[in-house]
Design an enzyme around this catalytic site. Sequence first.
Site, short mmCIF file in Angstrom:
data_model
loop_
_atom_site.label_atom_id
_atom_site.label_comp_id
_atom_site.label_asym_id
_atom_site.label_seq_id
_atom_site.Cartn_x
_atom_site.Cartn_y
_atom_site.Cartn_z
N ASP A 107 0.14 2.58 -20.34
CA ASP A 107 -1.23 2.21 -20.69
C ASP A 107 -2.24 3.03 -19.88
O ASP A 107 -1.93 3.49 -18.78
CB ASP A 107 -1.51 0.74 -20.36
CG ASP A 107 -0.62 -0.19 -21.15
OD1 ASP A 107 -0.18 0.19 -22.24
OD2 ASP A 107 -0.39 -1.30 -20.65
N1 URA Z 1 4.12 -2.47 -19.73
C1 URA Z 1 2.79 -2.54 -19.84
O1 URA Z 1 2.24 -3.60 -20.04
N2 URA Z 1 2.09 -1.39 -19.71
C2 URA Z 1 2.66 -0.20 -19.48
O2 URA Z 1 1.95 0.80 -19.38
C3 URA Z 1 4.04 -0.16 -19.37
C4 URA Z 1 4.76 -1.31 -19.51
#
Ligand code: URA
Length: 247
Positions: A107
């Site tokens: 993310d």
């Molecule tokens: N889980 C999440 O919530 N975000 C990420 O970037 C990776 C795993």
Amino acid sequence: MTGSLERLQKVIAKSGVTSRRKAEKLIVEGKVSVNGKVVTELGTKVTPDDKVEVEGVPLTKEEPVYFLLYKPRGVISSVKDDKNRKVVTDFLPEEIEERVFPVGRLDYDTSGILLLTNDGEFANQLMHPKHEIEKVYIAKTKGIPLREDLAKLTKGIRSDGELLKAAHVKTKSVDKKKNTAIIQLILHEGKNRQVRRMFDSIGYPVDKLKRERYGFLDLHGLNAGELRELTPHEVKQLRHLSEKNVK
Ligand code: URA
């Protein structure tokens, strides 16, 4: 002399144009030609001497490259962004001309290990759900989850019709004054925003999230925003690991 025969979709994926599954779609849609003839048969095999074109553009044979990036927060796991925000390929050395893309995604607000490559076949193999490469995350939560709350994460929780399950969860430390906790979570899955959704579902939203380990790879020796090339041995090990994990 002609080289070895390989499936057309594999050759396209290896060249870095797209993933194997998307290559299959392009073939079926009649967008791929071999030596000037449109080919729609998925089993078609080609040699390195055959001239393959995708939507009229010849495949260029790039040398495969593999990088491990310590992705900082505030960066998009993409090769371009229409809002002009920083993307992960901005961290590549300038001389890299290959069409490198991230293997999966983290993310925007998540930091940590992200692999980058131009090898579509390799990326596809690592990202395939059945390969289940182990990933270790460190989450800072708002609130201090109880043991029984964390147990729900290893049992599996339902979110938007999906079962999300952690292989292992462990509280590393708590800050009672600030009412926060640092929790390690090991996943063999990689569903969209999985860690954040899992903690949301037990009522302790994630404040900060970092991926510390991807298979046997960690962030040792790197600061946020830095990257290094994987060694040929590491690439081989990753291939081996993902083949071994096939169920
Ligand atoms: N889980 C999440 O919530 N975000 C990420 O970037 C990776 C795993």
